[in-house]
Motif scaffolding. Structure first.
Motif, PDB file in Angstrom:
ATOM      1  N   VAL A   1      -6.679   1.808  24.287  1.00 31.82           N
ATOM      2  CA  VAL A   1      -5.420   1.114  23.965  1.00 31.82           C
ATOM      3  C   VAL A   1      -5.710  -0.214  23.276  1.00 31.82           C
ATOM      4  O   VAL A   1      -5.014  -0.594  22.315  1.00 31.82           O
ATOM      5  CB  VAL A   1      -4.576   0.908  25.229  1.00 31.82           C
ATOM      6  N   ASP A   2      -6.726  -0.940  23.739  1.00 33.17           N
ATOM      7  CA  ASP A   2      -7.100  -2.203  23.077  1.00 33.17           C
ATOM      8  C   ASP A   2      -7.429  -1.963  21.608  1.00 33.17           C
ATOM      9  O   ASP A   2      -7.029  -2.755  20.734  1.00 33.17           O
ATOM     10  CB  ASP A   2      -8.314  -2.824  23.772  1.00 33.17           C
ATOM     11  N   GLN A   3      -8.137  -0.869  21.331  1.00 32.94           N
ATOM     12  CA  GLN A   3      -8.496  -0.558  19.948  1.00 32.94           C
ATOM     13  C   GLN A   3      -7.275  -0.137  19.148  1.00 32.94           C
ATOM     14  O   GLN A   3      -7.153  -0.491  17.960  1.00 32.94           O
ATOM     15  CB  GLN A   3      -9.560   0.545  19.915  1.00 32.94           C
ATOM     16  N   VAL A   4      -6.359   0.604  19.761  1.00 33.96           N
ATOM     17  CA  VAL A   4      -5.119   0.989  19.078  1.00 33.96           C
ATOM     18  C   VAL A   4      -4.347  -0.262  18.665  1.00 33.96           C
ATOM     19  O   VAL A   4      -3.849  -0.348  17.531  1.00 33.96           O
ATOM     20  CB  VAL A   4      -4.254   1.885  19.985  1.00 33.96           C
ATOM     21  N   ARG A   5      -4.252  -1.237  19.553  1.00 38.62           N
ATOM     22  CA  ARG A   5      -3.551  -2.491  19.226  1.00 38.62           C
ATOM     23  C   ARG A   5      -4.142  -3.150  17.979  1.00 38.62           C
ATOM     24  O   ARG A   5      -3.417  -3.613  17.097  1.00 38.62           O
ATOM     25  CB  ARG A   5      -3.632  -3.469  20.403  1.00 38.62           C
ATOM     26  N   ARG A   6      -5.480  -3.189  17.930  1.00 38.96           N
ATOM     27  CA  ARG A   6      -6.136  -3.827  16.790  1.00 38.96           C
ATOM     28  C   ARG A   6      -5.880  -3.060  15.496  1.00 38.96           C
ATOM     29  O   ARG A   6      -5.581  -3.650  14.451  1.00 38.96           O
ATOM     30  CB  ARG A   6      -7.637  -3.945  17.053  1.00 38.96           C
ATOM     31  N   VAL A   7      -5.995  -1.738  15.565  1.00 46.68           N
ATOM     32  CA  VAL A   7      -5.872  -0.918  14.355  1.00 46.68           C
ATOM     33  C   VAL A   7      -4.457  -0.946  13.785  1.00 46.68           C
ATOM     34  O   VAL A   7      -4.280  -1.029  12.563  1.00 46.68           O
ATOM     35  CB  VAL A   7      -6.313   0.535  14.657  1.00 46.68           C
ATOM     36  N   ILE A   8      -3.444  -0.872  14.641  1.00 51.47           N
ATOM     37  CA  ILE A   8      -2.065  -0.845  14.128  1.00 51.47           C
ATOM     38  C   ILE A   8      -1.479  -2.252  13.970  1.00 51.47           C
ATOM     39  O   ILE A   8      -0.367  -2.411  13.457  1.00 51.47           O
ATOM     40  CB  ILE A   8      -1.135   0.007  15.027  1.00 51.47           C
ATOM     41  N   GLY A   9      -2.214  -3.265  14.419  1.00 50.58           N
ATOM     42  CA  GLY A   9      -1.747  -4.641  14.254  1.00 50.58           C
ATOM     43  C   GLY A   9      -0.558  -5.001  15.128  1.00 50.58           C
ATOM     44  O   GLY A   9       0.304  -5.778  14.718  1.00 50.58           O
TER      45      GLY A   9
END
Length: 297
Positions: free
Chosen positions: A69-77
């Motif tokens: 989820v942390d990575q999803v936040r970064r990727v989708i901004g």
């Protein structure tokens, strides 16, 4: 005639590109638009995904989902991405994923060829095999001891198929029944209504550790058909699968995966502070090098 055929071809292309062939949005597009991601959890698959003393999801798989989820936040901004949770069972986990109710499942789901027809899986992150939970005073200590007895497993699991095949191949003639979840399966054994509960050995250790009197239960029998666990995703979503796989690869590369493993399998864990004392298997060690998502057949 040529003009007619050309018009007919155009009409066919238009028809096939319409709603009947419309594709669902990718998971990343879906969560970016909605501002929320829904994580599926199991209520009693200790130590992968279960409810802690505060009635909130926790576990090895749950921690890994948090990193994803942390990575999803970064990727989708979207730092404001909301995390929603959804309890699932062995029976409904695939339907709830495929219909979009949940977006990812980090639990104790076996990555096998049959399930790959409906869903996709990440790099394998655990390996286990079917064994048996029995009462400590039971004479059952091996597969051969099951002959003519009553064996229970949980509905919707691959273990039921493994046990059916075992029963047929070895002519054991045991009575195979099913229960709605792991807790009910274990209860049938504790009450003497079943002689053995066949399930992934690591989950049986978790069930035993969670019992009121762990010493009253034993995990026995030779391991049957070692199979991998992996994170379950929707099919045909390469961008999201890459993100999940890359997150796992990064956890493995940095050593954080090994730290999480020690936290959940080789240290005291909630709610009772019991240590499962389950060192990493050779199969898992090999896959930390190979990084394979190969399913069990």
């Amino acid at each position: 005639m040529l003009l007619y055929r050309s018009l007919l071809s155009c009409c066919l292309v238009f028809a096939l590109s319409g709603p009947a062939m419309a594709q669902s949005p990718s998971t990343l597009d879906k969560v970016k638009t909605s501002g929320a991601i829904t994580i599926a959890y199991r209520e009693a698959s200790l130590p992968f995904s279960y409810l802690g003393a505060d009635a909130q999801p926790t576990g090895f798989g749950w921690d890994i989902c948090g990193r994803i989820v942390d990575q999803v936040r970064r990727v989708i901004g979207r730092s404001d991405l909301v995390v929603r949770t959804q309890a699932i069972t062995a029976q409904n986990r695939i339907p709830l994923l495929t219909n979009g109710t949940v977006d990812i499942e980090c639990g104790s789901t076996t990555n096998n060829a049959e399930r790959n027809k409906q869903v996709a899986f990440s790099i394998n992150y655990f390996y286990t095999g079917t064994r048996f939970l029995v009462r400590a005073d039971s004479p059952v200590r091996s597969v051969a001891d099951l002959k003519g007895r009553k064996v229970v497993s949980t509905t919707g699991t691959s273990n039921l198929q493994v046990l059916r095949k075992l029963n047929a191949d070895r002519g054991l003639g045991f009575d195979l029944i099913s229960a709605k979840d792991h807790a009910e399966s274990a209860l049938l054994v504790q009450q003497g209504r079943a002689d053995a509960f066949g399930m992934d050995d690591i989950l049986l250790y978790g069930v035993r550790a969670s019992a009121v009197n762990p010493a009253s239960l034993a995990v026995v029998g030779e391991t049957i058909q070692v199979e991998p666990y992996a994170i379950m995703l929707r099919k045909d979503d390469p961008a999201f699968k890459k993100l999940v796989d890359d997150t796992l690869k990064d956890l493995i590369r940095t050593g954080e995966f090994t730290q999480l493993y020690k936290k959940w399998f080789e240290s005291p864990i909630p709610p009772k502070g019991i240590n499962l004392n389950a060192p990493m298997s050779e199969e898992l060690r090999a896959n930390l090098r190979n990084l394979s998502d190969q399913p069990a057949q």
